[in-house]
Design an enzyme around this catalytic site. Sequence first.
Site, PDB file in Angstrom:
ATOM      1  N   HIS A  73      34.952 -12.343  -1.065  1.00 24.51           N
ATOM      2  CA  HIS A  73      36.330 -12.561  -1.520  1.00 24.51           C
ATOM      3  C   HIS A  73      37.224 -11.482  -0.915  1.00 24.51           C
ATOM      4  O   HIS A  73      36.756 -10.379  -0.595  1.00 24.51           O
ATOM      5  CB  HIS A  73      36.443 -12.442  -3.041  1.00 24.51           C
ATOM      6  CG  HIS A  73      35.724 -13.505  -3.805  1.00 24.51           C
ATOM      7  ND1 HIS A  73      36.370 -14.485  -4.535  1.00 24.51           N
ATOM      8  CD2 HIS A  73      34.400 -13.726  -3.987  1.00 24.51           C
ATOM      9  CE1 HIS A  73      35.476 -15.259  -5.135  1.00 24.51           C
ATOM     10  NE2 HIS A  73      34.268 -14.822  -4.805  1.00 24.51           N
ATOM     11  N   ASP A 127      38.741 -14.219 -10.760  1.00 24.65           N
ATOM     12  CA  ASP A 127      38.103 -15.285  -9.996  1.00 24.65           C
ATOM     13  C   ASP A 127      37.943 -16.488 -10.917  1.00 24.65           C
ATOM     14  O   ASP A 127      37.107 -16.497 -11.815  1.00 24.65           O
ATOM     15  CB  ASP A 127      36.744 -14.796  -9.493  1.00 24.65           C
ATOM     16  CG  ASP A 127      35.964 -15.854  -8.729  1.00 24.65           C
ATOM     17  OD1 ASP A 127      36.482 -16.972  -8.554  1.00 24.65           O
ATOM     18  OD2 ASP A 127      34.824 -15.563  -8.321  1.00 24.65           O
ATOM     19  N   ASN A 170      37.211 -19.574  -9.851  1.00 25.43           N
ATOM     20  CA  ASN A 170      36.128 -20.410  -9.328  1.00 25.43           C
ATOM     21  C   ASN A 170      36.494 -21.885  -9.235  1.00 25.43           C
ATOM     22  O   ASN A 170      35.633 -22.758  -9.350  1.00 25.43           O
ATOM     23  CB  ASN A 170      34.853 -20.237 -10.166  1.00 25.43           C
ATOM     24  CG  ASN A 170      33.872 -19.266  -9.516  1.00 25.43           C
ATOM     25  OD1 ASN A 170      33.632 -19.336  -8.315  1.00 25.43           O
ATOM     26  ND2 ASN A 170      33.320 -18.368 -10.313  1.00 25.43           N
ATOM     27  N   ASN A 186      31.845  -8.510  -5.629  1.00 26.92           N
ATOM     28  CA  ASN A 186      30.495  -8.986  -5.285  1.00 26.92           C
ATOM     29  C   ASN A 186      29.503  -7.827  -5.164  1.00 26.92           C
ATOM     30  O   ASN A 186      28.769  -7.721  -4.175  1.00 26.92           O
ATOM     31  CB  ASN A 186      30.539  -9.799  -3.989  1.00 26.92           C
ATOM     32  CG  ASN A 186      29.257 -10.585  -3.754  1.00 26.92           C
ATOM     33  OD1 ASN A 186      28.523 -10.875  -4.701  1.00 26.92           O
ATOM     34  ND2 ASN A 186      28.972 -10.920  -2.512  1.00 26.92           N
ATOM     35  N   GLU A 209      32.592  -9.487 -10.887  1.00 25.30           N
ATOM     36  CA  GLU A 209      31.242  -9.545 -10.324  1.00 25.30           C
ATOM     37  C   GLU A 209      30.787  -8.151  -9.860  1.00 25.30           C
ATOM     38  O   GLU A 209      30.349  -7.955  -8.734  1.00 25.30           O
ATOM     39  CB  GLU A 209      31.156 -10.568  -9.176  1.00 25.30           C
ATOM     40  CG  GLU A 209      29.746 -11.119  -9.013  1.00 25.30           C
ATOM     41  CD  GLU A 209      29.651 -12.296  -8.044  1.00 25.30           C
ATOM     42  OE1 GLU A 209      28.512 -12.760  -7.839  1.00 25.30           O
ATOM     43  OE2 GLU A 209      30.684 -12.743  -7.498  1.00 25.30           O
TER      44      GLU A 209
END
Length: 361
Positions: free
Chosen positions: A256, A160, A162, A12, A44
């Site tokens: 995360h 990830d 999602n 992130n 990300e």
Amino acid sequence: MERLKIVSWNINGIRAVAAKLCQNKRSFASLFADFGADIVCFQETKVDSIRNVDENIAHIEGYESFWSFSSVKKGVSGVATFIRRGLTHYVQTIFGCDKFDREGRVVRTDLSDFVLFNVYFPNAGRGPDRLAYKLEFYLWFQAMCDSLTKAGKSVVVVGDVNTTHSKLDFHFSDKVDSPFTKPEVEWITSFVASSGFCDTFRFLHPDQRKYSWWDPKTNQRPLDNGYRIDYCFVSSDLVPTVVESDMLTAHGGSDHCPIFLVLNASKMTLSPCAIVHELSSDRIKMKQPKLLQFFQQAPDELHASPTPEVAVETASSMQSDASFRAPTPQPPARANSDSGINPPASKKRKLTDFFAQNCGQ
């Protein structure tokens, strides 16, 4: 090497995490010491060019890194794979599908024994168009994996995803069947059942509730009200090599937590590769000293006022290598026909030739 450890983390914002570490008097490289991993995959990253990544992030001692960036919008998506130096035989970040390639969601790295995909799967939270995009991405990626396994390749997929798969994967399962749509959940079922991939955490922990993401807006992490949306998958032939798969839930820094997979490397060859791939951070670092050496040894070219043709070609040469980081160019000296500032065209060509020879295609 008896064990091969792979860590996957939706970070992130890789620069934000590096800044937090710096505030705590720690380096970004300290993460790698914490993980003790042979491969670290970030999702990300939120950077759109290697030029915007500090050297102490891109170049970690003992590792080489491979990056994919979003060309659609700055500050979104992006993935990076760090692998111990000398293990990577092949790298791919462009797969021939522009609608997916341009969001910078996949890095493929081939080791001698398996193909590794580091993937940041799309989020469908912005409406029906993004849900359709996510489902199309799922099917596209699955077809790519199927083609590899049918060709006899072993495949590892981390990232990830999602989407939660079962009621064990989210905290309010007593209220709804799933927080995701049926097609999203069914894709994971298909990836496991039809394509033969193993969800390694659920394989080793069939009844355990453990989460990898918590909603930061409502501060759900202290309550452990989370979702398991990050996965380590392996193709069926690699299942006997799976030793451990779990989540580092105490590790902060992102919404995360990191997840990891340990494989029995004694059952692999893991043959080294001496070739440094064009997309490797090591190759980028190799080019930069050559550039500095060129400028130190060629003051005439530095102070020359390039012709428009040379300026365009030089910029094109730099742009062709997405990972090249050149010093900020200074405005050329004003041309003066009597001053002798402008050298002959043959000298002007040397700068362009240098970039063509050292900055790749």
